[in-house]
Design a protein around this motif. Structure first.
Motif, PDB file in Angstrom:
ATOM      1  N   THR A  42       0.924  -1.250  -0.020  1.00  0.00           N
ATOM      2  CA  THR A  42      -0.105   0.083   0.023  1.00  0.00           C
ATOM      3  C   THR A  42       0.986   1.439  -0.054  1.00  0.00           C
ATOM      4  OG1 THR A  42      -0.108  -0.610   2.364  1.00  0.00           O
ATOM      5  CG2 THR A  42      -2.333  -0.886   0.976  1.00  0.00           C
ATOM      6  N   GLY A  43       0.369   2.494   0.210  1.00  0.00           N
ATOM      7  CA  GLY A  43       1.150   3.674   0.064  1.00  0.00           C
ATOM      8  C   GLY A  43       0.735   4.335  -1.054  1.00  0.00           C
ATOM      9  N   SER A  44       1.420   5.577  -1.217  1.00  0.00           N
ATOM     10  CA  SER A  44       1.062   6.453  -2.588  1.00  0.00           C
ATOM     11  C   SER A  44       2.010   5.718  -3.814  1.00  0.00           C
ATOM     12  CB  SER A  44       1.363   7.837  -2.230  1.00  0.00           C
ATOM     13  OG  SER A  44       2.755   7.764  -1.705  1.00  0.00           O
ATOM     14  N   THR A  45       3.145   5.333  -3.329  1.00  0.00           N
ATOM     15  CA  THR A  45       4.234   4.922  -4.380  1.00  0.00           C
ATOM     16  C   THR A  45       3.680   3.933  -5.579  1.00  0.00           C
ATOM     17  OG1 THR A  45       5.931   5.237  -3.004  1.00  0.00           O
ATOM     18  CG2 THR A  45       6.440   3.845  -4.893  1.00  0.00           C
ATOM     19  N   PRO A  46       2.980   2.992  -5.177  1.00  0.00           N
ATOM     20  CA  PRO A  46       2.471   1.937  -6.232  1.00  0.00           C
ATOM     21  C   PRO A  46       1.367   2.241  -6.863  1.00  0.00           C
ATOM     22  CG  PRO A  46       2.361   0.814  -4.129  1.00  0.00           C
ATOM     23  CD  PRO A  46       2.663   2.430  -3.680  1.00  0.00           C
ATOM     24  N   GLN A  47       0.579   3.305  -6.608  1.00  0.00           N
ATOM     25  CA  GLN A  47      -0.696   3.712  -7.145  1.00  0.00           C
ATOM     26  C   GLN A  47      -0.829   3.859  -8.630  1.00  0.00           C
ATOM     27  OE1 GLN A  47      -3.486   3.120  -5.329  1.00  0.00           O
ATOM     28  NE2 GLN A  47      -1.976   2.993  -3.682  1.00  0.00           N
ATOM     29  N   LEU A  63       7.405  -3.358  -3.260  1.00  0.00           N
ATOM     30  CA  LEU A  63       7.887  -2.801  -1.948  1.00  0.00           C
ATOM     31  C   LEU A  63       8.010  -1.269  -2.289  1.00  0.00           C
ATOM     32  CD1 LEU A  63      10.768  -5.205  -0.844  1.00  0.00           C
ATOM     33  CD2 LEU A  63       8.600  -5.075   0.248  1.00  0.00           C
ATOM     34  N   GLY A  64       7.852  -0.646  -1.022  1.00  0.00           N
ATOM     35  CA  GLY A  64       8.269   0.828  -1.049  1.00  0.00           C
ATOM     36  C   GLY A  64       8.981   0.924   0.135  1.00  0.00           C
ATOM     37  N   ILE A  65       9.671   2.230   0.084  1.00  0.00           N
ATOM     38  CA  ILE A  65      10.678   2.641   1.360  1.00  0.00           C
ATOM     39  C   ILE A  65       9.899   3.731   2.107  1.00  0.00           C
ATOM     40  CG2 ILE A  65      11.930   3.981  -0.081  1.00  0.00           C
ATOM     41  CD1 ILE A  65      14.332   3.557   2.034  1.00  0.00           C
ATOM     42  N   GLY A  66      10.010   3.468   3.439  1.00  0.00           N
ATOM     43  CA  GLY A  66       9.193   4.500   4.148  1.00  0.00           C
ATOM     44  C   GLY A  66      10.085   5.352   4.618  1.00  0.00           C
ATOM     45  N   MET A  67       9.525   6.485   5.241  1.00  0.00           N
ATOM     46  CA  MET A  67      10.541   7.899   5.404  1.00  0.00           C
ATOM     47  C   MET A  67      11.482   7.495   6.643  1.00  0.00           C
ATOM     48  SD  MET A  67       9.855   9.808   3.054  1.00  0.00           S
ATOM     49  CE  MET A  67      10.737  11.330   3.698  1.00  0.00           C
ATOM     50  N   GLY A 120      13.023   4.528   6.619  1.00  0.00           N
ATOM     51  CA  GLY A 120      13.722   3.355   5.743  1.00  0.00           C
ATOM     52  C   GLY A 120      13.292   2.003   5.968  1.00  0.00           C
ATOM     53  N   HIS A 121      11.803   2.024   6.674  1.00  0.00           N
ATOM     54  CA  HIS A 121      11.013   0.614   6.703  1.00  0.00           C
ATOM     55  C   HIS A 121      10.810   0.149   5.415  1.00  0.00           C
ATOM     56  CE1 HIS A 121       6.919   3.067   7.188  1.00  0.00           C
ATOM     57  NE2 HIS A 121       7.045   2.587   5.812  1.00  0.00           N
ATOM     58  N   ILE A 122      10.563  -1.374   5.624  1.00  0.00           N
ATOM     59  CA  ILE A 122       9.805  -1.957   4.203  1.00  0.00           C
ATOM     60  C   ILE A 122       8.678  -2.565   5.079  1.00  0.00           C
ATOM     61  CG2 ILE A 122      11.387  -2.165   2.277  1.00  0.00           C
ATOM     62  CD1 ILE A 122      12.285  -4.913   3.693  1.00  0.00           C
ATOM     63  N   GLY A 178      -0.838  11.006   4.750  1.00  0.00           N
ATOM     64  CA  GLY A 178      -0.976  11.015   3.353  1.00  0.00           C
ATOM     65  C   GLY A 178      -2.111   9.713   3.029  1.00  0.00           C
ATOM     66  N   TYR A 179      -2.719   8.950   4.014  1.00  0.00           N
ATOM     67  CA  TYR A 179      -3.318   7.810   3.663  1.00  0.00           C
ATOM     68  C   TYR A 179      -4.743   8.153   4.108  1.00  0.00           C
ATOM     69  CZ  TYR A 179       1.309   5.855   3.418  1.00  0.00           C
ATOM     70  OH  TYR A 179       2.703   5.215   3.089  1.00  0.00           O
ATOM     71  N   GLY A 180      -5.122   9.505   4.264  1.00  0.00           N
ATOM     72  CA  GLY A 180      -6.564   9.821   4.535  1.00  0.00           C
ATOM     73  C   GLY A 180      -6.945  10.005   5.754  1.00  0.00           C
ATOM     74  N   LYS A 206      12.062  13.263  -2.368  1.00  0.00           N
ATOM     75  CA  LYS A 206      12.117  13.266  -0.667  1.00  0.00           C
ATOM     76  C   LYS A 206      12.655  11.630  -0.398  1.00  0.00           C
ATOM     77  CE  LYS A 206       7.459  11.231   0.105  1.00  0.00           C
ATOM     78  NZ  LYS A 206       5.973  11.561   0.702  1.00  0.00           N
ATOM     79  N   LYS A 207      12.662  10.890  -1.438  1.00  0.00           N
ATOM     80  CA  LYS A 207      13.131   9.417  -1.151  1.00  0.00           C
ATOM     81  C   LYS A 207      14.615   9.259  -1.651  1.00  0.00           C
ATOM     82  CE  LYS A 207       9.316   7.676   0.225  1.00  0.00           C
ATOM     83  NZ  LYS A 207       8.304   6.657  -0.316  1.00  0.00           N
ATOM     84  N   ALA A 208      15.416  10.198  -1.943  1.00  0.00           N
ATOM     85  CA  ALA A 208      16.632  10.104  -2.669  1.00  0.00           C
ATOM     86  C   ALA A 208      17.533  10.004  -1.540  1.00  0.00           C
ATOM     87  CB  ALA A 208      17.087  11.446  -3.400  1.00  0.00           C
TER      88      ALA A 208
HETATM   89  P1  PGA Z   1       4.651   5.613   0.584  1.00  0.00           P
HETATM   90  O1  PGA Z   1       4.884   4.708   1.632  1.00  0.00           O
HETATM   91  O2  PGA Z   1       4.588   4.872  -0.858  1.00  0.00           O
HETATM   92  O3  PGA Z   1       3.330   6.482   0.515  1.00  0.00           O
HETATM   93  O4  PGA Z   1       5.803   6.870   0.236  1.00  0.00           O
HETATM   94  C1  PGA Z   1       6.033   3.755   1.408  1.00  0.00           C
HETATM   95  C2  PGA Z   1       6.149   2.864   2.671  1.00  0.00           C
HETATM   96  O5  PGA Z   1       5.805   3.604   3.688  1.00  0.00           O
HETATM   97  O6  PGA Z   1       6.499   1.837   2.402  1.00  0.00           O
END
Ligand code: PGA
Length: 249
Positions: free
Chosen positions: A36-41, A130-134, A136-138, A166-168, A201-203
């Motif tokens: 879930t999250g914004s990245t894979p939308q 997978l996405g990466i959280g702010m 560094g989580h997966i 950001g998720y509502g 912001k992910k760089a």
């Molecule tokens: P994001 O979240 O896609 O909303 O940036 C990524 C995550 O937390 O895994």
């Protein structure tokens, strides 16, 4: 680990959609792990379009969600299960009984984690997004989580709670303080991982994930140890990497 950089996020999405389609078409009973999250939308919108054009079918697909908020049921409007249903699964021909998720309101969370872990052992995941959280989580494997952990309940870190806005959620106070998640050891058993990151912001996080020390302090760094992992980035997310670190597509 292969790192691929595209000009923009739409090219990232097209590439990942194509890879998912290939995996689905290469198996009689494909098992896909969704994030879930914004990245894979954008990827999910692309999959819906491909399905609507008759170019891919999810009839044989089994889908596993990565994580959930503790305290939210699958019908709660902010649960990850509901988000996946609304943004993707309800728009595809996937069978409802083939959608699997952690139950955030189970009476016994320990048993719930064991149930989900067993289900994944019985249905090994072919491709995990997978996405990466702010922080560094997966999934919801927060910094400090043992790499040996399977599915487990976790206390969400400040960055994860803030990102949930950001998720509502309208207010921080509404965001659950705990999550339940596939563990690092669960995720690392998937046959293939695709890590997607987009935007400036992910760089710095991407740089640490790809080039930093593999450490439980920065959970996503573990993907360096997977033998079939693609990191797919737009130019902004790759802006702290060197040219020699990646392939440009
Ligand atoms: P994001 O979240 O896609 O909303 O940036 C990524 C995550 O937390 O895994």
């Amino acid at each position: 680990m292969k790192v691929i950089v595209f000009e923009d996020m739409h090219a990232v999405d097209r590439f990942v959609v194509q890879r998912i389609k290939e995996v689905i078409e290469s198996k009689s009973c494909p098992v896909i792990g969704f994030a879930t999250g914004s990245t894979p939308q954008g990827v999910y919108n692309g999959l819906i379009q491909k399905y609507q054009k008759g170019e891919v079918s999810f009839r044989q697909v089994k889908a596993f969600n990565l994580d959930e908020y503790v305290g939210l049921s699958k019908d709660h409007p902010r649960s990850f299960a509901k988000a996946m249903w609304e943004t993707l699964f309800s728009k595809l021909d996937i069978e409802e009984e083939n959608i699997y998720a952690l139950n955030g309101v189970a009476d016994n969370m320990e048993q719930e984690c064991q149930r989900y872990e067993k289900l994944i052992q019985e249905n090994p995941i072919d491709l995990q997004l997978l996405g990466i959280g702010m922080d560094g989580h997966i999934a919801y494997n927060e910094p400090g989580t043992s790499f040996d952990e399977g599915c487990h309940v976790t206390n969400l870190h400040k960055e994860s709670i803030e990102s949930s806005l950001g998720y509502g959620f309208d207010h921080l106070e509404e965001v659950p303080r705990q999550g339940v998640t596939q563990g690092i050891s669960t995720i690392m058993q998937a046959r293939e991982l695709i890590m997607i990151a987009k935007g400036e912001k992910k760089a710095k996080l991407v740089q640490r994930m790809v080039k930093g020390k593999v450490s439980e302090d920065f959970p996503s760094s573990i993907i360096q140890n997977h033998n079939q992992v693609l990191v797919v980035l737009d130019q902004e997310a790759a802006s702290h990497l060197e040219e020699e670190d990646y392939e440009r597509h």
